[in-house]
Design an enzyme around this catalytic site. Structure first.
Site, PDB file in Angstrom:
ATOM      1  N   LYS A   1       0.818  -1.218   0.000  1.00 30.42           N
ATOM      2  CA  LYS A   1       0.000   0.000   0.000  1.00 30.42           C
ATOM      3  C   LYS A   1       0.849   1.265   0.000  1.00 30.42           C
ATOM      4  O   LYS A   1       0.430   2.320   0.470  1.00 30.42           O
ATOM      5  CB  LYS A   1      -0.976   0.022   1.187  1.00 30.42           C
ATOM      6  CG  LYS A   1      -1.859  -1.210   1.333  1.00 30.42           C
ATOM      7  CD  LYS A   1      -2.539  -1.620   0.049  1.00 30.42           C
ATOM      8  CE  LYS A   1      -3.563  -0.601  -0.445  1.00 30.42           C
ATOM      9  NZ  LYS A   1      -4.193  -1.036  -1.727  1.00 30.42           N
TER      10      LYS A   1
ATOM     11  N   GLY B   1      -7.122   3.829  -4.997  1.00 24.08           N
ATOM     12  CA  GLY B   1      -7.832   5.079  -4.785  1.00 24.08           C
ATOM     13  C   GLY B   1      -9.145   4.898  -4.043  1.00 24.08           C
ATOM     14  O   GLY B   1     -10.063   5.700  -4.167  1.00 24.08           O
ATOM     15  N   ARG B   2      -9.244   3.822  -3.257  1.00 24.65           N
ATOM     16  CA  ARG B   2     -10.459   3.625  -2.457  1.00 24.65           C
ATOM     17  C   ARG B   2     -10.613   4.763  -1.441  1.00 24.65           C
ATOM     18  O   ARG B   2      -9.631   5.284  -0.917  1.00 24.65           O
ATOM     19  CB  ARG B   2     -10.373   2.312  -1.669  1.00 24.65           C
ATOM     20  CG  ARG B   2     -10.413   1.036  -2.472  1.00 24.65           C
ATOM     21  CD  ARG B   2     -10.525  -0.139  -1.509  1.00 24.65           C
ATOM     22  NE  ARG B   2     -10.432  -1.426  -2.199  1.00 24.65           N
ATOM     23  CZ  ARG B   2      -9.337  -2.163  -2.241  1.00 24.65           C
ATOM     24  NH1 ARG B   2      -8.229  -1.736  -1.657  1.00 24.65           N
ATOM     25  NH2 ARG B   2      -9.324  -3.317  -2.860  1.00 24.65           N
TER      26      ARG B   2
ATOM     27  N   HIS C   1     -11.041   6.113   2.080  1.00 26.48           N
ATOM     28  CA  HIS C   1     -10.733   5.582   3.412  1.00 26.48           C
ATOM     29  C   HIS C   1     -11.895   5.817   4.370  1.00 26.48           C
ATOM     30  O   HIS C   1     -12.571   6.844   4.283  1.00 26.48           O
ATOM     31  CB  HIS C   1      -9.480   6.266   3.976  1.00 26.48           C
ATOM     32  CG  HIS C   1      -8.215   5.880   3.281  1.00 26.48           C
ATOM     33  ND1 HIS C   1      -6.985   6.404   3.608  1.00 26.48           N
ATOM     34  CD2 HIS C   1      -7.980   4.999   2.269  1.00 26.48           C
ATOM     35  CE1 HIS C   1      -6.052   5.872   2.832  1.00 26.48           C
ATOM     36  NE2 HIS C   1      -6.637   5.022   2.015  1.00 26.48           N
TER      37      HIS C   1
END
Length: 332
Positions: free
Chosen positions: A83, A290-291, A293
């Site tokens: 990540k 690009g999720r 958070h």
């Protein structure tokens, strides 16, 4: 034989690195039950053996070199961190004509080492003279045995580590797991051994990976700093061409991947890769990147910043680079 361990480095680092992982932390992308996005594959044995045995064109590389040349062990590895931006870096460097890389993660030096170097070589793409063979497996950086194993393969191997603010890295790690296992406890619950006392649970992998200085000590027993390049995950987003210039210099390559290769996608919030010579749509990383958070309690973030700060300072001193993660948090 590898260089002897530096006794003065043991102590705190050794104690941390010997800490057993928490029994409930097997929340990684390797479970077969998880839906895998092709852009962040945790490679299966079947995929790897297929890449090796079929002699596929480059073993999954995006380059268009025909099926000739020979398979070689990699001269450079992207060893971490999860990540941090390793997939973005791999896709960008694969745009270079003198680089051939495996698209999937071989996990040789952590999970598949007993299969031997010939198995590993067979997974690699075919290269021509002058081309560099590469692969990326982010878990190598936190695998105790990986430095010794890589050193025994080739002591002049070049290593690339993509690092990112460890607080945002931990949240991103949790977010990825949450997308696959929505029933897991909250970030706040997993981050603390004792919330009342504010004791951070450093055995949880999402926290543990970000203690970069302690993992790096393990690598410095076998490799000099001159063979390790540290890439900023933040600058890989804000200035991808600048970071790629450093990567190409480090690998001894001509600077071919430049700003013309990137297009900033406002929707996803990070650069996408394009070929400078054509007008085709830019190739962005998959839906897993690009999720958004989840919202984390500000007090938890504050405690995590305090926890990581001494390790960050140690990391800056060890690498000779200031990644300015503390400044980044002040600016927010």
């Amino acid at each position: 034989a590898p260089p002897a361990s530096n006794g003065s480095r043991e102590g705190a680092a050794g104690a941390w690195l010997r800490t057993p992982l928490a029994p409930g932390e097997v929340i990684t992308a390797q479970s077969g039950a998880f839906e895998r996005d092709p852009q962040e594959s945790s490679t299966t044995d079947e995929e790897l053996s297929r890449a090796g045995s079929t002699g596929s064109r480059g073993g999954g590389s995006s380059s268009t070199t025909p099926d000739y040349g020979e398979k070689r062990l990699p001269q450079a590895l992207i060893i971490g961190v999860k990540k941090g931006g390793t997939r973005a870096l791999l896709e960008a460097i694969r745009a270079h004509p003198d680089v051939r890389a495996v698209g999937t993660e071989p996990h040789f030096f952590d999970r598949n080492y007993e299969k031997g170097l010939e198995w590993y070589r067979n997974v690699m793409p075919k290269t021509l003279d002058g081309q560099i063979t590469m692969e990326k497996t982010p878990s190598y950086f936190v695998t105790n045995e990986a430095p010794r194993r890589i050193h025994s393969m080739a002591k002049d191997t070049k290593l690339i580590v993509v690092v990112r603010n460890p607080v945002t890295r931990a949240i991103s790690d949790y977010t990825q797991t949450l997308s696959k296992k929505p029933e897991i406890p909250t970030f706040e619950v997993l981050a603390f051994k004792n919330r009342t006392l504010g004791l951070i649970d450093a055995s949880w992998s999402a926290i543990r990976i970000g203690i970069y200085a302690l993992h790096l000590e393990n690598w410095l027993q076998y490799f000099p700093l001159s063979q390790i390049l540290f890439v900023s995950g933040e600058r890989l987003i804000t200035d991808p061409a600048g970071e790629m210039a450093k990567v190409q210099d480090f690998l001894g390559l001509k600077r071919i991947v430049t700003e013309k290769h990137f297009y900033f996608n406002k929707t996803k919030g990070f650069p996408c890769l394009k070929k400078p010579e054509d007008s085709s749509a830019p190739r962005c990383l998959g839906k897993s990147k690009g999720r958004t958070h989840p919202k984390i309690d500000p007090d938890v973030i504050h405690r995590l910043r305090k926890f990581y700060k001494p390790f960050n300072v140690m990391f800056y001193q060890m690498t000779g680079q200031d990644f300015q993660w503390e400044q980044e948090e002040i600016d927010k």
